[in-house]
Write a protein that holds these residues in place. Structure first.
Motif, PDB file in Angstrom:
ATOM      1  N   PRO A  95       3.968  14.912   7.123  1.00  0.00           N
ATOM      2  CA  PRO A  95       3.533  13.515   7.231  1.00  0.00           C
ATOM      3  C   PRO A  95       2.609  13.712   8.329  1.00  0.00           C
ATOM      4  N   LYS A  96       2.812  14.654   9.694  1.00  0.00           N
ATOM      5  CA  LYS A  96       1.770  14.818  10.253  1.00  0.00           C
ATOM      6  C   LYS A  96       0.614  15.646  10.204  1.00  0.00           C
ATOM      7  N   VAL A  97       0.660  16.760   9.172  1.00  0.00           N
ATOM      8  CA  VAL A  97       0.209  17.507   8.868  1.00  0.00           C
ATOM      9  C   VAL A  97      -1.132  17.165   7.571  1.00  0.00           C
ATOM     10  N   PHE A  98      -0.303  15.880   6.632  1.00  0.00           N
ATOM     11  CA  PHE A  98      -0.993  14.692   6.164  1.00  0.00           C
ATOM     12  C   PHE A  98      -3.334  15.002   6.814  1.00  0.00           C
ATOM     13  N   PRO A  99      -2.965  13.954   7.496  1.00  0.00           N
ATOM     14  CA  PRO A  99      -4.138  13.766   7.852  1.00  0.00           C
ATOM     15  C   PRO A  99      -5.291  15.069   8.320  1.00  0.00           C
ATOM     16  N   TYR A 152     -13.071   9.608  25.379  1.00  0.00           N
ATOM     17  CA  TYR A 152     -11.974   8.841  24.469  1.00  0.00           C
ATOM     18  C   TYR A 152     -11.818   9.480  23.072  1.00  0.00           C
ATOM     19  N   LEU A 153     -11.031   9.600  22.002  1.00  0.00           N
ATOM     20  CA  LEU A 153     -10.688  10.204  21.242  1.00  0.00           C
ATOM     21  C   LEU A 153     -10.352   9.344  19.752  1.00  0.00           C
ATOM     22  N   PRO A 154     -10.730   9.620  19.137  1.00  0.00           N
ATOM     23  CA  PRO A 154     -11.069   9.087  18.280  1.00  0.00           C
ATOM     24  C   PRO A 154      -9.492   9.044  17.237  1.00  0.00           C
ATOM     25  N   ASP A 155      -8.912   8.025  16.954  1.00  0.00           N
ATOM     26  CA  ASP A 155      -7.228   7.720  16.336  1.00  0.00           C
ATOM     27  C   ASP A 155      -6.763   8.155  15.537  1.00  0.00           C
ATOM     28  N   ASP A 156      -7.877   8.217  14.260  1.00  0.00           N
ATOM     29  CA  ASP A 156      -7.322   8.378  12.826  1.00  0.00           C
ATOM     30  C   ASP A 156      -6.445   8.945  12.482  1.00  0.00           C
ATOM     31  N   ALA A 157      -6.102  10.163  13.165  1.00  0.00           N
ATOM     32  CA  ALA A 157      -4.323  11.013  12.665  1.00  0.00           C
ATOM     33  C   ALA A 157      -3.553  10.301  12.848  1.00  0.00           C
ATOM     34  N   THR A 158      -3.365   9.384  14.041  1.00  0.00           N
ATOM     35  CA  THR A 158      -1.706   8.381  13.506  1.00  0.00           C
ATOM     36  C   THR A 158      -1.831   7.188  12.981  1.00  0.00           C
ATOM     37  N   MET A 159      -3.016   6.458  12.748  1.00  0.00           N
ATOM     38  CA  MET A 159      -2.994   5.634  11.562  1.00  0.00           C
ATOM     39  C   MET A 159      -2.659   6.294  10.062  1.00  0.00           C
ATOM     40  N   PHE A 160      -3.343   7.605  10.265  1.00  0.00           N
ATOM     41  CA  PHE A 160      -3.106   8.150   8.938  1.00  0.00           C
ATOM     42  C   PHE A 160      -1.666   9.067   8.345  1.00  0.00           C
ATOM     43  N   TYR A 161      -1.262   9.121  10.206  1.00  0.00           N
ATOM     44  CA  TYR A 161       0.091   9.426  10.086  1.00  0.00           C
ATOM     45  C   TYR A 161       1.345   8.764   9.345  1.00  0.00           C
ATOM     46  N   GLU A 162       0.705   7.772  10.139  1.00  0.00           N
ATOM     47  CA  GLU A 162       1.962   6.070  10.129  1.00  0.00           C
ATOM     48  C   GLU A 162       2.151   6.262   8.581  1.00  0.00           C
ATOM     49  N   LEU A 163       0.832   5.741   8.061  1.00  0.00           N
ATOM     50  CA  LEU A 163       0.735   5.432   6.669  1.00  0.00           C
ATOM     51  C   LEU A 163       1.439   6.902   5.369  1.00  0.00           C
ATOM     52  N   ALA A 164       1.332   8.158   6.367  1.00  0.00           N
ATOM     53  CA  ALA A 164       2.084   8.737   5.207  1.00  0.00           C
ATOM     54  C   ALA A 164       3.367   8.735   5.015  1.00  0.00           C
ATOM     55  N   LYS A 165       4.280   8.814   6.782  1.00  0.00           N
ATOM     56  CA  LYS A 165       5.668   8.419   7.232  1.00  0.00           C
ATOM     57  C   LYS A 165       6.096   7.488   5.907  1.00  0.00           C
ATOM     58  N   LEU A 207       0.829  -1.137  -0.258  1.00  0.00           N
ATOM     59  CA  LEU A 207      -0.045  -0.282   0.115  1.00  0.00           C
ATOM     60  C   LEU A 207       0.581   1.174  -0.545  1.00  0.00           C
ATOM     61  N   THR A 208       1.509   1.417   0.809  1.00  0.00           N
ATOM     62  CA  THR A 208       2.335   3.216   0.939  1.00  0.00           C
ATOM     63  C   THR A 208       3.693   2.640   0.032  1.00  0.00           C
ATOM     64  N   SER A 209       4.068   1.351  -0.954  1.00  0.00           N
ATOM     65  CA  SER A 209       5.152   1.437  -1.315  1.00  0.00           C
ATOM     66  C   SER A 209       5.126   1.598  -3.456  1.00  0.00           C
TER      67      SER A 209
END
Length: 204
Positions: free
Chosen positions: A148-152, A121-134, A73-75
């Motif tokens: 990549p931190k700005v990507f989400p 409770y905080l939805p953690d979408d940002a972390t997943m998208f950041y890791e994918l973007a990185k 996916l990320t390559s």
């Protein structure tokens, strides 16, 4: 029924103006029962957010579950572009199908996420998208000058604002609520975001 009523009133009035009395009346339950199950208004609001987030997670897995499992996916530029297209289209449709959740997000944005940042409770979408973007950036798929931190934020905020603006610009766009018109709009939003974050050489 309580969560449905709470979602409707939080969407229409925002967290600050919403009252437990009104939610209890709309749900057809005594307010003491709401306090028994949810402790307070913030606890009830948190459960509304959790339910919406779980629906969003299900949407993501339904449309992109196979790609998320794909080691390439990320390559692979084509697969990453396909992932983004499905993510953006699916997120736009999710907000069209759940307008009350969009209104809650709008209240939060207007109040600088004051209440959102109080919930446990905080939805953690940002972390997943950041890791994918990185990972995608390391493999040359995402622009080298993009943090990549700005990507989400770029992806999600463009989705939110595009749906918020859709009704406003419908007369200018000469469009209707037809499936074709909405599909065209979602495609244009996806193109804008993808061309903004991916390396141009992969988009020719």
């Amino acid at each position: 029924m309580i969560l449905d009523a709470a979602e409707e009133i939080f969407a229409e009035q925002g967290f600050s103006a919403a009252r437990i009395d009104a939610i209890a009346k709309a749900a057809g339950y005594n307010k003491s029962l709401i306090y028994q199950y949810f402790q307070d208004k913030l606890g009830l609001y948190t459960e509304v957010i959790i339910r919406a987030d779980q629906l969003g997670d299900k949407m993501l897995l339904d449309i992109n579950g196979e790609l998320l499992k794909d080691d390439l996916l990320t390559s692979d530029g084509a697969k990453f572009k396909q992932f983004l297209e499905k993510l953006i289209h699916g997120s736009l449709q999710f907000l069209l199908d759940h307008p009350r959740y969009l209104k809650i997000l709008s209240w939060e944005m207007a109040e600088e996420w004051k209440t959102w940042n109080q919930i446990t409770y905080l939805p953690d979408d940002a972390t997943m998208f950041y890791e994918l973007a990185k990972k995608a950036q390391m493999n040359g798929l995402i622009r080298a000058d993009l943090d990549p931190k700005v990507f989400p934020s770029i992806v999600l905020n463009n989705v939110y604002s595009s749906i918020q603006s859709y009704s406003r610009f419908k007369p200018f766009l000469n469009t209707s609520n037809s499936a074709d018109s909405i599909a065209h709009y979602k495609d244009q939003v996806a193109r804008f975001i993808i061309h903004g974050v991916m390396e141009p050489s992969l988009l020719k």
